[in-house]
Design a protein around this motif. Structure first.
Motif, PDB file in Angstrom:
ATOM      1  N   ALA A  67       0.981  -1.312   0.068  1.00 57.80           N
ATOM      2  CA  ALA A  67      -0.120  -0.117   0.106  1.00 57.80           C
ATOM      3  C   ALA A  67       0.899   1.323   0.017  1.00 57.80           C
ATOM      4  CB  ALA A  67      -1.024  -0.053   1.161  1.00 57.80           C
ATOM      5  N   ILE A  68       1.820   1.086   0.747  1.00 60.53           N
ATOM      6  CA  ILE A  68       2.742   2.504   0.977  1.00 60.53           C
ATOM      7  C   ILE A  68       3.571   2.474  -0.587  1.00 60.53           C
ATOM      8  CG2 ILE A  68       4.941   3.279   1.976  1.00 60.53           C
ATOM      9  CD1 ILE A  68       3.850   2.324   4.469  1.00 60.53           C
ATOM     10  N   GLU A  69       3.740   1.470  -1.018  1.00 61.83           N
ATOM     11  CA  GLU A  69       4.354   1.498  -2.311  1.00 61.83           C
ATOM     12  C   GLU A  69       3.711   2.010  -3.555  1.00 61.83           C
ATOM     13  OE1 GLU A  69       5.748  -2.366  -3.434  1.00 61.83           O
ATOM     14  OE2 GLU A  69       7.325  -2.498  -2.111  1.00 61.83           O
ATOM     15  N   ILE A  70       2.212   1.874  -3.440  1.00 64.28           N
ATOM     16  CA  ILE A  70       1.399   2.651  -4.295  1.00 64.28           C
ATOM     17  C   ILE A  70       1.200   3.940  -3.806  1.00 64.28           C
ATOM     18  CG2 ILE A  70      -1.029   2.494  -5.135  1.00 64.28           C
ATOM     19  CD1 ILE A  70      -0.938  -0.568  -4.801  1.00 64.28           C
ATOM     20  N   ASP A  71       1.033   4.430  -2.798  1.00 61.18           N
ATOM     21  CA  ASP A  71       0.774   5.757  -2.242  1.00 61.18           C
ATOM     22  C   ASP A  71       1.553   6.012  -0.929  1.00 61.18           C
ATOM     23  OD1 ASP A  71      -0.147   7.959  -1.753  1.00 61.18           O
ATOM     24  OD2 ASP A  71      -2.422   7.503  -1.616  1.00 61.18           O
ATOM     25  N   PRO A  72       2.706   6.588  -1.281  1.00 57.55           N
ATOM     26  CA  PRO A  72       3.669   6.856  -0.164  1.00 57.55           C
ATOM     27  C   PRO A  72       3.036   7.667   0.880  1.00 57.55           C
ATOM     28  CG  PRO A  72       5.054   6.961  -1.964  1.00 57.55           C
ATOM     29  CD  PRO A  72       3.307   6.893  -2.311  1.00 57.55           C
ATOM     30  N   ASP A  73       2.055   8.387   0.676  1.00 58.73           N
ATOM     31  CA  ASP A  73       1.743   9.607   1.426  1.00 58.73           C
ATOM     32  C   ASP A  73       0.385   9.052   1.836  1.00 58.73           C
ATOM     33  OD1 ASP A  73       4.113  11.136   1.067  1.00 58.73           O
ATOM     34  OD2 ASP A  73       2.864  11.976  -0.921  1.00 58.73           O
ATOM     35  N   HIS A  74      -0.212   8.005   1.818  1.00 58.55           N
ATOM     36  CA  HIS A  74      -1.606   7.525   2.538  1.00 58.55           C
ATOM     37  C   HIS A  74      -1.391   7.194   3.980  1.00 58.55           C
ATOM     38  CE1 HIS A  74      -5.121   5.349   3.058  1.00 58.55           C
ATOM     39  NE2 HIS A  74      -5.413   5.540   1.782  1.00 58.55           N
ATOM     40  N   PRO A  75      -1.926   8.071   4.742  1.00 57.21           N
ATOM     41  CA  PRO A  75      -1.562   7.888   6.316  1.00 57.21           C
ATOM     42  C   PRO A  75      -2.196   6.738   6.944  1.00 57.21           C
ATOM     43  CG  PRO A  75      -3.584   9.307   5.802  1.00 57.21           C
ATOM     44  CD  PRO A  75      -2.942   9.309   4.516  1.00 57.21           C
ATOM     45  N   MET A  76      -3.329   6.256   6.266  1.00 59.19           N
ATOM     46  CA  MET A  76      -4.040   4.703   6.830  1.00 59.19           C
ATOM     47  C   MET A  76      -3.079   3.678   6.593  1.00 59.19           C
ATOM     48  SD  MET A  76      -6.586   5.572   8.626  1.00 59.19           S
ATOM     49  CE  MET A  76      -7.053   3.783   8.872  1.00 59.19           C
ATOM     50  N   ALA A  77      -2.415   3.752   5.342  1.00 57.64           N
ATOM     51  CA  ALA A  77      -1.184   2.740   4.928  1.00 57.64           C
ATOM     52  C   ALA A  77      -0.299   2.878   5.981  1.00 57.64           C
ATOM     53  CB  ALA A  77      -0.716   2.981   3.771  1.00 57.64           C
ATOM     54  N   HIS A  78       0.529   3.730   6.329  1.00 55.30           N
ATOM     55  CA  HIS A  78       1.420   3.854   7.503  1.00 55.30           C
ATOM     56  C   HIS A  78       0.663   3.619   8.846  1.00 55.30           C
ATOM     57  CE1 HIS A  78       4.642   5.781   5.115  1.00 55.30           C
ATOM     58  NE2 HIS A  78       3.832   6.415   4.705  1.00 55.30           N
ATOM     59  N   GLN A  79      -0.330   3.698   9.038  1.00 58.28           N
ATOM     60  CA  GLN A  79      -1.048   3.242  10.369  1.00 58.28           C
ATOM     61  C   GLN A  79      -0.993   1.726  10.417  1.00 58.28           C
ATOM     62  OE1 GLN A  79      -4.628   5.253  11.693  1.00 58.28           O
ATOM     63  NE2 GLN A  79      -5.347   3.991  12.984  1.00 58.28           N
ATOM     64  N   ALA A  80      -1.684   1.328   9.223  1.00 53.99           N
ATOM     65  CA  ALA A  80      -1.974  -0.111   9.196  1.00 53.99           C
ATOM     66  C   ALA A  80      -0.680  -0.889   9.242  1.00 53.99           C
ATOM     67  CB  ALA A  80      -2.512  -0.700   7.760  1.00 53.99           C
ATOM     68  N   LEU A  81       0.353  -0.358   8.641  1.00 54.66           N
ATOM     69  CA  LEU A  81       1.852  -0.857   8.752  1.00 54.66           C
ATOM     70  C   LEU A  81       2.343  -0.915  10.331  1.00 54.66           C
ATOM     71  CD1 LEU A  81       3.828  -2.617   7.176  1.00 54.66           C
ATOM     72  CD2 LEU A  81       4.790  -0.268   6.188  1.00 54.66           C
ATOM     73  N   ALA A  82       1.967   0.243  10.764  1.00 55.09           N
ATOM     74  CA  ALA A  82       2.614   0.350  12.122  1.00 55.09           C
ATOM     75  C   ALA A  82       1.824  -0.547  13.233  1.00 55.09           C
ATOM     76  CB  ALA A  82       2.285   1.854  12.742  1.00 55.09           C
ATOM     77  N   ASP A  83       0.623  -1.052  12.871  1.00 56.77           N
ATOM     78  CA  ASP A  83      -0.085  -1.762  13.781  1.00 56.77           C
ATOM     79  C   ASP A  83       0.371  -3.197  13.517  1.00 56.77           C
ATOM     80  OD1 ASP A  83      -1.654   0.246  14.869  1.00 56.77           O
ATOM     81  OD2 ASP A  83      -3.166  -0.119  13.443  1.00 56.77           O
ATOM     82  N   ALA A  84       0.691  -3.564  12.140  1.00 56.74           N
ATOM     83  CA  ALA A  84       1.206  -4.806  11.853  1.00 56.74           C
ATOM     84  C   ALA A  84       2.686  -5.081  12.527  1.00 56.74           C
ATOM     85  CB  ALA A  84       1.241  -5.143  10.273  1.00 56.74           C
ATOM     86  N   TYR A  85       3.340  -4.246  12.634  1.00 55.39           N
ATOM     87  CA  TYR A  85       4.629  -4.185  13.004  1.00 55.39           C
ATOM     88  C   TYR A  85       4.657  -4.414  14.469  1.00 55.39           C
ATOM     89  CZ  TYR A  85       7.371  -3.118   8.835  1.00 55.39           C
ATOM     90  OH  TYR A  85       7.965  -3.076   7.469  1.00 55.39           O
TER      91      TYR A  85
END
Length: 379
Positions: free
Chosen positions: A96-114
């Motif tokens: 998701a971040i590769e497709i849209d690096p500025d998507h806040p929910m993508a960073h939030q989902a990745l933070a939750d996963a990590y």
């Protein structure tokens, strides 16, 4: 459709799953090209305790969406996180971040996963994406919690595993004796119970892998697919995040401190106990074990990280290089003393004490890794 989806969520809260699935089936038939109802159907299956059906629904949503956007990948990441499949959650979050690096929910989902699994020790990366999510979130948005609340702080289990490994190392010789006595294996007095120690080690490794395999199967996943995803995520992290690579190298340095005692530390026990010189065969076996373990370590790193990466990994930490030199020096010294048939008890006692002191030194890189993690987190 938004009202219908909200109603489905309310039905899930009331545990009226049959009604929720019925409404979702109607929405899926009405909007066949929209993956959102299918993602919600996967959520319903998760609430029902049907992980296999949830995975099938996620795959179905991916199939009907040929041009995946960050929104769909974020939803898939969040669902896999609910399923407990952290590697899949991380994989979809990074896509998701590769497709849209500025998507806040993508960073939030990745933070939750990590941050979801403390065994992965990825809080440094989780905090980075949590801060990025807060930075990219709209100023008037009240749906994004601050970074400190977004990522739950978890205590690494590394130190606990080190203490457990120390206990196992100190008791392995005793257990080896007991096992060989039970099996009726005869051995000279100057030899350590190698067969018994290998049996103990094999049982321990098998137990760990069986435990992991049971966890994977309970999640209705295939073991080979899970291993491939772990490798993919690890490779991506090691290549793109130098800080993560350095911390992993520090942790590897700590674990290497146990190798000298297991491989060559037993050579001096016969001299200290009975004054019996280690046999040439014992020294030869120890030398072969050192060579084989070194080769296996290199091949395992190359298989896990990919061609061309082990050298970068091993040179990413000065501490790891120093620990490798001292570890190999301890083993070479023990083998050389055994080959020379040295019977000086003071010399063997000194080397034996150094073997045990080196195990205590395993705490140093782990503490350094924690300090480095805290420093990067404060930036």
């Amino acid at each position: 459709m938004r009202g219908e989806l909200d109603l489905v969520l309310e039905l899930c809260d009331l545990e009226r799953f049959d009604e929720a699935r019925s409404r979702l089936d109607h929405l899926i038939a009405e909007y066949p090209d929209d993956p959102l109802p299918i993602f919600l159907l996967a959520h319903v299956h998760i609430c029902e305790g049907s992980p296999r059906a949830a995975r099938e629904a996620i795959d179905r949503a991916m199939i009907i969406t040929p041009e995946l956007r960050a929104r769909e990948l974020v939803q898939a990441s969040q669902l896999f996180c609910q399923l407990g499949d952290i590697t899949q959650a991380i994989s979809y979050g990074r896509r998701a971040i590769e497709i849209d690096p500025d998507h806040p929910m993508a960073h939030q989902a990745l933070a939750d996963a990590y941050a979801a699994d403390p065994d992965l020790d990825l809080m440094l990366v989780a905090d980075h994406h949590a801060a990025k999510a807060a930075e990219l979130a709209p100023e008037n948005s009240d749906t994004e919690p601050p970074p400190d609340e977004l990522v739950e702080k978890r205590t690494s289990w590394s130190l606990g595993w080190i203490v457990a490994a120390v206990v196992v190392t100190l008791t392995m010789r005793w257990l080896g004796h007991r096992i060989e006595d039970l099996l009726g294996i005869d051995r000279p007095q100057d030899q350590s119970p190698l067969v018994g120690m290998l049996i103990v080690l094999a049982v321990a490794v098998a137990g760990v892998w069986i435990h992991r395999a049971v966890r994977i199967r309970r999640g209705d996943d295939r073991i080979d697919h899970a291993i491939q995803r772990w490798r993919a995520v690890s490779r991506e992290l090691q290549v793109t995040l130098p800080a993560k690579r350095a911390i992993s190298a520090l942790n590897l340095a700590g674990w290497l401190c146990f190798v000298p005692l297991l491989v060559t530390g037993w050579l001096g026990f016969g001299v200290l106990d009975e004054g019996v010189t280690p046999s040439p065969g014992a020294a030869a076996r120890a030398a072969v074990a050192v060579a084989v373990l070194s080769l296996l370590l290199w091949l395992a790193l190359r298989w896990w990280l990919g061609p061309g990466q082990p050298r970068r990994f091993l040179t990413s930490s000065l501490t790891l290089c120093v620990y490798l030199l001292i570890t190999s020096g301890l083993m070479a010294t023990s083998i050389a003393m055994a080959t020379a048939e040295l019977t000086n008890e003071r010399a063997w006692l000194t080397v034996t004490v150094l073997h045990f002191a080196w195990i205590v030194a395993a705490l140093v890189p782990l503490i350094m890794a924690r300090v480095a993690w805290g420093r990067d987190r404060a930036r």
